[in-house]
Design an enzyme around this catalytic site. Sequence first.
Site, PDB file in Angstrom:
ATOM      1  CD  GLU A  29      -2.856  -1.080   2.425  1.00 31.91           C
ATOM      2  OE1 GLU A  29      -3.055   0.011   2.999  1.00 31.91           O
ATOM      3  OE2 GLU A  29      -3.322  -2.141   2.828  1.00 31.91           O
ATOM      4  CG  ASP A  30       3.200   2.238   3.159  1.00 30.69           C
ATOM      5  OD1 ASP A  30       1.990   2.520   3.186  1.00 30.69           O
ATOM      6  OD2 ASP A  30       3.858   1.982   4.191  1.00 30.69           O
ATOM      7  CB  THR A  31       6.786   1.457  -1.596  1.00 28.18           C
ATOM      8  OG1 THR A  31       6.914   0.051  -1.265  1.00 28.18           O
ATOM      9  CG2 THR A  31       7.034   2.302  -0.368  1.00 28.18           C
ATOM     10  CD  GLU A  93       7.421 -10.031   3.252  1.00 29.30           C
ATOM     11  OE1 GLU A  93       6.508 -10.267   2.447  1.00 29.30           O
ATOM     12  OE2 GLU A  93       8.155  -9.026   3.178  1.00 29.30           O
TER      13      GLU A  93
END
Length: 274
Positions: A29-31, A93
């Site tokens: 959603e950010d990058t 992750e």
Amino acid sequence: MASASSSSSSSINLRPEAKYDVFLSFRGEDTRDNFTSHLYAALCRKNIETFIDNQLIRGDEISPALLDAIGGSKISVIIFSEGYASSRWCLEEIVKILECKNDKNIGQIVVPVFYRVDPSDVRNQTGIFGDGFLKLEERFMEWPEKLESWRIALREAANLSGFASHAIRPESLLIEKIVGEILKRLNDMYRTDNKDLIGVESSIRQIESLLSTGSKDVYTLGIWGIGGIGKTTLAGAIFNRISNQFEGSYFLQNVREESERTGGLSQLRQKLFS
């Protein structure tokens, strides 16, 4: 062996256990549609085999396929953005990535990128970055061990040498520097892979000199000798060392056997040109 500036890409992997050169960890959603997409494209242009999770469906649990991709990568690039710590998936992750880093049988290289966040905020879970972690913390109050494992992972990753977007502008230069660092790390790995092969490193340096790597001219070089002395090994090593300097590259080996099997040199020539 011939190097050319335009052909389709292939590669010889001196570490067969590693499926990817680079694994990208990021919050979509950010990058995904900006910085990460540009970095991924730049890595691909350098023939760096890069895993990105475009095909995976995100959920509460990290998928086995993603864990395998992390474990099968030589380098992990963690793109810390403002909302990274609000994603349980991202935090799982990073835990797996650091496990691979600290496993002496894997020794994965980790490169953090602090994209519009301060490293100290990642390290201490403060600022806007910390706000995201706080929201996640409220959901997992009943699992303090899980929360602590995420805090430890964030602290360890933030202490690694990396790249801060506020210090390198514009973003195109930031991406260029990240790709350059990854190429350097990969080349260092190839040197390590070759360290037990007697005489290979000195021969590679001689060949690089003969090929005048970095020149815009076209060079063809022959390696001549009896069978079994390591000509293909040497050619593969130099290919891995310099292929990323070209827009495209291809390694065609076992020419005699392949030409007999496929029906002549003309077909192999077409394969090379394509």
